[in-house]
Design an enzyme around this catalytic site. Structure first.
Site, mmCIF file in Angstrom:
data_model
loop_
_atom_site.group_PDB
_atom_site.id
_atom_site.type_symbol
_atom_site.label_atom_id
_atom_site.label_comp_id
_atom_site.label_asym_id
_atom_site.label_seq_id
_atom_site.Cartn_x
_atom_site.Cartn_y
_atom_site.Cartn_z
ATOM 1 N N LYS A 80 0.978 -1.109 -0.120
ATOM 2 C CA LYS A 80 -0.031 0.019 0.005
ATOM 3 C C LYS A 80 0.796 1.448 0.144
ATOM 4 O O LYS A 80 2.019 1.338 0.843
ATOM 5 C CB LYS A 80 -1.011 0.124 1.229
ATOM 6 C CG LYS A 80 -2.065 0.988 1.331
ATOM 7 C CD LYS A 80 -2.980 0.834 2.644
ATOM 8 C CE LYS A 80 -3.956 1.837 2.513
ATOM 9 N NZ LYS A 80 -4.797 1.782 3.852
ATOM 10 N N SER A 155 -9.724 1.834 3.064
ATOM 11 C CA SER A 155 -8.906 2.642 2.032
ATOM 12 C C SER A 155 -7.947 1.930 1.279
ATOM 13 O O SER A 155 -7.303 2.371 0.200
ATOM 14 C CB SER A 155 -8.037 3.891 2.769
ATOM 15 O OG SER A 155 -7.087 3.156 3.597
ATOM 16 N N SER A 179 -9.598 -0.515 7.185
ATOM 17 C CA SER A 179 -9.146 -0.271 5.950
ATOM 18 C C SER A 179 -8.177 -1.643 5.264
ATOM 19 O O SER A 179 -8.064 -1.774 4.019
ATOM 20 C CB SER A 179 -8.183 0.982 5.737
ATOM 21 O OG SER A 179 -9.135 1.929 5.483
HETATM 22 N N1 GLN Z 1 -12.916 4.262 6.309
HETATM 23 C C1 GLN Z 1 -12.233 4.619 7.702
HETATM 24 C C2 GLN Z 1 -11.927 6.063 7.408
HETATM 25 O O1 GLN Z 1 -12.265 6.570 6.552
HETATM 26 C C3 GLN Z 1 -11.174 3.965 7.897
HETATM 27 C C4 GLN Z 1 -10.011 3.945 7.108
HETATM 28 C C5 GLN Z 1 -8.744 3.201 7.590
HETATM 29 O O2 GLN Z 1 -8.884 2.220 8.238
HETATM 30 N N2 GLN Z 1 -7.529 3.783 7.153
HETATM 31 O O3 GLN Z 1 -11.235 6.741 8.481
#
Ligand code: GLN
Length: 491
Positions: A80, A155, A179
Site C-alpha cells: 500500500k 482505504s 481499511s
Molecule cells: N474508512 C475509515 C476512514 O475513512 C477507515 C480508514 C482506515 O482504516 N484507514 O477513516
C-alpha cells in the site's frame, strides 16, 4: 494467463525452493498479469519492474549458492502506498506527495526484503487512508475485480483488488478503522489487522497514530499468517511497538485448517448481528455461524452495548489526530509547493499548497479535527470521544471473560457501485461500522470470505483479545476449510 498467478504464496515459495520455477519467472508472470489487467483495475500507483526483477534474481542466486531461504522467499508482494519505500514514489494517494521519493524504507518494507519477498510496486488507496472505497484517491478509483462497476473497499482497495485480480499473491495494507478488513470482505480476500503495536508504524505515513495498524492481505488465511509472521514483531524505532514475541499465527492457521474448533467459545456480537446489514450479508453470516458450530465451536450471544457509539467516537478521534499529523504537509518539507514566486509569504504558500494538494475528504477531516480539539470544544467532543473509547475497551474486556473470540459480519453491505456514496460522507463512513471497535480497543481483527450475496463476496470478522492474534487465525482458517476461497468471474 500464466498459472503461476493463480497459486498461493505457500505453493509459489515451495516451487521456488524446490527449483521447479525461479523467482524471476514468478515475478515476470505477475508483472505480465499487471500489464494485462491493471488498466481495468487500477490497483497499482507504481509498478517497480526493474526493482522487482532484481530482487527476484537475488533470491535465485541465493538459492543457487545453497543459502537458506525464508518461507516466503521469491513470492511477490504489493505494498500500500502509505508505507515509505526508499527511492520509490510514495504518494499516500495524495497530490501533495506527488513525486516524493522517500530517503528510507519503512520497517515493514525492510522486513519484506530481508525475507526474500519481491516487491512488485505500490497500491492505490484513498488519500491519506481516509475513505472506504478508494474513490478518494487523487489518482482515480480502483475497481473491484468481481464487478468493475463497483468499489473494492477502502482505504486499501488497491491492495485487496491486486489479490482478487491475481496481480499479486500477497499485499500489505493499513487499518485505522477497517481499511484492511473491509476491502478484504468486499473483494473476497483475507485481510488481517494485527494487535495495535504488533506491527511497526515506522515509515507508515501517519493518519491517526493511536489507531493506525499495518497488516497482511492474502487470498488464504495461511498465506496471511505467513506474511504476518514476516512483518510483525518489536521495532525499537516505533515507540508504541510491543516488545513481546509475535503470537504463533502460522501454527494457529494450520491448526484451524484441520477444521476442529472443539473447546473454542465464540461470541456473536448482538449489536452487529441483527438489523442494519443487508439481508444477504446477514444470511451468509448466519450460515457461517452454523458452520462454525458444526466444527465444534460453542456459540453464545454477547452484548457489547457501547459498540453502537464506536462510529461517532472514531469520527472525532481519527480527524483530531489527523489534523495534527497532517500539519507537516506545509509545502516546505515534502512534495508539492504552490505559489512560491518570491513575492508571497510563507503562510500564503502554505495555504495555496494545501488548497491544491489536499482533496475534499482530507480537508473535511482536518477541519472537523481542528474544531474538535479547539479550546472551547475539546471536552465536549474529543474528551467525550476518549471516554467512549474507554467504555468500548471495557466491553471487549468483559466479552473476552466469557468467550475466546467475537464474530460479526465484516461489513453491513456488499461492494456498492462506484459513485454511490461519494456525495454523502456519512454513508461512506457506515461501511466501517463493524470494524471500528477493534481499532478503538487495539485488539486484532481478521476478515475471511464467508459466502456470496447477490453474486458478490461477504466477509466474516473474527476479533480477539490484544496479543491473541493467533486465536483469530485459527477460527478464520477453520471457516475457510468449509467455505473455501472465492474466485471472481474472469476479468
Ligand atoms: N474508512 C475509515 C476512514 O475513512 C477507515 C480508514 C482506515 O482504516 N484507514 O477513516
Amino acid at each position: 494467463m500464466s498459472d503461476l498467478t493463480r497459486l498461493t504464496a505457500v505453493e509459489l515459495a515451495a516451487l521456488v525452493a524446490e527449483g521447479q520455477t525461479s523467482a524471476v519467472e514468478v515475478t515476470q508472470a505477475h508483472l505480465d498479469r499487471i500489464s494485462a489487467v491493471d488498466g481495468q483495475v487500477n490497483a497499482f500507483l507504481h509498478v517497480d519492474t526493474e526493482g522487482a526483477l532484481a530482487a527476484a534474481r537475488t533470491v535465485d542466486d541465493r538459492r543457487a549458492a545453497g543459502e537458506p531461504l525464508g518461507p516466503l522467499a521469491g513470492v511477490p508482494v504489493a505494498v500500500k502506498d502509505v508505507l515509505t519505500t526508499k527511492g520509490i514514489p510514495t504518494t499516500v494517494g495524495s497530490k501533495i506527495l506527488k513525486g516524493w521519493r522517500p530517503p528510507y524504507d519503512a520497517t515493514i518494507v525492510q522486513r519484506l526484503a530481508e525475507a526474500g519477498t519481491v516487491m512488485l510496486g505500490k497500491t492505490n488507496m484513498d488519500e491519506f487512508a481516509m475513505g472506504s472505497s478508494t474513490e478518494y484517491s487523487a489518482y482515480g478509483p480502483t475497481r473491484n475485480p468481481w464487478d468493475t462497476g463497483r468499489i473494492p473497499g477502502g482505504s486499501g482497495g488497491g491492495s485487496a483488488a491486486a489479490l482478487a485480480a491475481y496481480e499479486a499473491p500477497l499485499s500489505i495494507g493499513s487499518d485505522t478503522g477497517g481499511s484492511i478488513r473491509q476491502p478484504g470482505a468486499v473483494t473476497g480476500t483475507v485481510g488481517a489487522k494485527p494487535t495495535y503495536g504488533g506491527t511497526s508504524r515506522y515509515g507508515l505515513v501517519a493518519f491517526s497514530s493511536s489507531l493506525d495498524t499495518p497488516g497482511p492481505c492474502a487470498r488464504t488465511v495461511l498465506d496471511a499468517a505467513l506474511l504476518h509472521q514476516v512483518i510483525a514483531g518489536h521495532d525499537p524505532r516505533d515507540s508504541t511497538s510491543i516488545p513481546a514475541p509475535v503470537p504463533d499465527v502460522v501454527a494457529a492457521a494450520k491448526l484451524g485448517a484441520t477444521g476442529d474448533l472443539t473447546g473454542v467459545k465464540l461470541g456473536v456480537v448482538t449489536e452487529f448481528s441483527g438489523d442494519g446489514a443487508e439481508p444477504g450479508v446477514l444470511a451468509a453470516f448466519r450460515e457461517s455461524v452454523d458452520a462454525l458450530a458444526k466444527l465444534g465451536a460453542e456459540i453464545v450471544e454477547v452484548s457489547c452495548p457501547h459498540f453502537t457509539y464506536a462510529l461517532p467516537a472514531y469520527y472525532l478521534i481519527a480527524p483530531s489526530e489527523c489534523s495534527s499529523n497532517l500539519a507537516r504537509f506545509d509545502g516546505v518539507r515534502f512534495g508539492l509547493r504552490v505559489g512560491d514566486d518570491g513575492n508571497r509569504s510563507l503562510e500564503e504558500v502554505m495555504s495555496l499548497t494545501r488548497e491544491a494538494g489536499f482533496g475534499p475528504e482530507v480537508k473535511r477531516r482536518i477541519i472537523i479535527g481542528t474544531y474538535a480539539l479547539s479550546s472551547g470544544y475539546y471536552d465536549a467532543y474529543y474528551g467525550q470521544a476518549q471516554k467512549v473509547r474507554t467504555l468500548i475497551t471495557r466491553d471487549f474486556t468483559a466479552a473476552f471473560e466469557q468467550v475466546d473470540a467475537l464474530i460479526s459480519p465484516t461489513t453491513p453491505s456488499v461492494a456498492f457501485p462506484l459513485g454511490a456514496r461519494t456525495t454523502d460522507p456519512y454513508q461512506m463512513y457506515l461501511a466501517d461500522l463493524y470494524t471500528i471497535p477493534a481499532n478503538l480497543y487495539g485488539g486484532p481483527g481478521i476478515s475471511v470470505p464467508c459466502g456470496l450475496s447477490e453474486g458478490l463476496p461477504v466477509g466474516l470478522q473474527v476479533m480477539a483479545p490484544t496479543m491473541a492474534d493467533d486465536r483469530m487465525y485459527r477460527v478464520a482458517a477453520a471457516l475457510e476449510s468449509v467455505v473455501g476461497t472465492l474466485t471472481p468471474p474472469a476479468l
